[in-house]
Structures are given as structure tokens and as C-alpha cells.
Design a protein around this motif. Structure first.
Motif, PDB file in Angstrom:
ATOM      1  N   SER A 124       0.830  -1.212   0.000  1.00  0.00           N
ATOM      2  CA  SER A 124       0.000   0.000   0.000  1.00  0.00           C
ATOM      3  C   SER A 124       0.862   1.260   0.000  1.00  0.00           C
ATOM      4  CB  SER A 124      -0.932   0.008   1.217  1.00  0.00           C
ATOM      5  OG  SER A 124      -1.775  -1.113   1.198  1.00  0.00           O
ATOM      6  N   THR A 125       1.926   1.236   0.796  1.00  0.00           N
ATOM      7  CA  THR A 125       2.826   2.392   0.855  1.00  0.00           C
ATOM      8  C   THR A 125       3.507   2.624  -0.488  1.00  0.00           C
ATOM      9  OG1 THR A 125       3.223   1.982   3.203  1.00  0.00           O
ATOM     10  CG2 THR A 125       4.828   3.360   2.059  1.00  0.00           C
ATOM     11  N   GLY A 128       0.951   3.880  -3.046  1.00  0.00           N
ATOM     12  CA  GLY A 128       0.576   5.258  -2.740  1.00  0.00           C
ATOM     13  C   GLY A 128       1.650   6.225  -3.213  1.00  0.00           C
TER      14      GLY A 128
END
Length: 174
Positions: A124-125, A128
Motif C-alpha cells: 500500500s505504501t 501510494g
């Protein structure tokens, strides 16, 4: 520079490397990678960093839609080898993960939950960051992107040379 969709393959390569290193760490195999072997692996990782940094000096050409052409497999492979060649990740996982092992449930269940959680947060990081970077990159011209690549490449080379020198020094004086 790759666009958010292409960064999926970069993120998958990194996550596969992290998964392997987490499994090694949680399985206790990392115990055997101490001493001289850790320094040898660190030297190989430093050389890879220097190579990645040097590749940042190559100018890239953005296509008409603003995306740098690179094969999905090449993105996956570069990210995987960069991640797997960093033995310091094993040390990081060895020191971090045991703090979160739940003693009230079987070790395998706790370790699996921790691994899956790490992969979800890491993925997710990265995605993103890829989306934000893609938005910013569309606002820059090709010259500015190439200058940023060169500056990043220079910093990566400095880090690689520093790690290389440190590990050579340690091996010399062991």
C-alpha cells in the motif's frame, strides 16, 4: 517515471524479496548469516546499489503519454534483486518482528499474520508513493525528470560506496 500501473510490477518484486527475507528471519535461518557472510552479502548489495545509481545517469525518454517504456519483468527483476540483496533487511526483520509475535496463539499463525500484514502495508505504501510520484512527474518536463534521476543516482552511488567501504574495512580487520 514509469507511471502508477507499471509500478505495480516494481512493488511486486520488492514484496517478493521482502517475503523471502521475512520467512528466512522468522524461520531462524538468519542466525547462520552472521559474521563474514553478512559482510560478503552487504558488499554484493553495495555493488548492486552502485550499479543502480550509475543506471540513474542514463537519460530516459518519456513517450507521448508521459510514461517511460520499461518491460514489466525488468521492473520486477530490478526491484526483486535490489531487495533480496540487502541483508540488512534480515536484521531489520529479526529485530522488529519478534516484538509482535503473539505468544497466546501458535507461532505459525502469529508469524503468518505478521507477514501478511507487513506485505499489505508495504504494498500500500509503495503504490501510494507511485501514484503521488506519477502525478508529480506528469507536471515535470523530461529534462527535469532526468536531472532528478541523476541526483538520485548520485546519492545511491554515495550510499553504495559507503556501504562497500565499511564492509571491506570490517572484513579487513576481522
Amino acid at each position: 517515471m514509469f507511471g502508477a500501473k507499471k509500478c505495480l510490477y516494481n512493488a511486486l518484486g520488492s514484496i517478493c524479496a521482502s517475503f523471502i527475507l521475512i520467512v528466512i528471519s522468522l524461520a531462524g535461518i538468519a542466525f547462520f548469516l552472521n559474521g563474514i557472510w553478512m559482510n560478503v552479502l552487504s558488499i554484493l548489495g553495495a555493488l548492486l546499489l552502485i550499479y543502480v545509481g550509475i543506471s540513474g545517469f542514463k537519460n530516459i525518454e518519456i513517450n507521448s503519454v508521459g510514461i517511460y517504456e520499461h518491460t514489466n519483468f525488468a521492473l520486477f527483476k530490478e526491484s526483486f534483486f535490489t531487495g533480496i540483496s540487502n541483508p540488512k533487511d534480515i536484521i531489520f526483520f529479526i529485530t522488529l518482528l519478534p516484538q509482535f509475535i503473539n505468544q497466546s496463539i501458535p507461532y505459525f499463525v502469529s508469524a503468518t499474520s505478521l507477514t501478511v500484514g507487513w506485505i499489505i502495508v508495504d504494498f500500500s505504501t509503495m503504490m501510494g508513493y507511485a501514484i503521488i510520484a506519477s502525478i508529480i512527474a506528469k507536471k515535470l518536463n523530461q529534462s527535469a525528470i532526468n536531472k532528478m534521476r541523476k541526483a538520485s543516482g548520485f546519492l545511491i552511488i554515495i550510499i553504495g560506496i559507503t556501504l562497500f567501504a565499511k564492509n571491506i574495512f570490517i572484513l579487513t580487520y576481522l
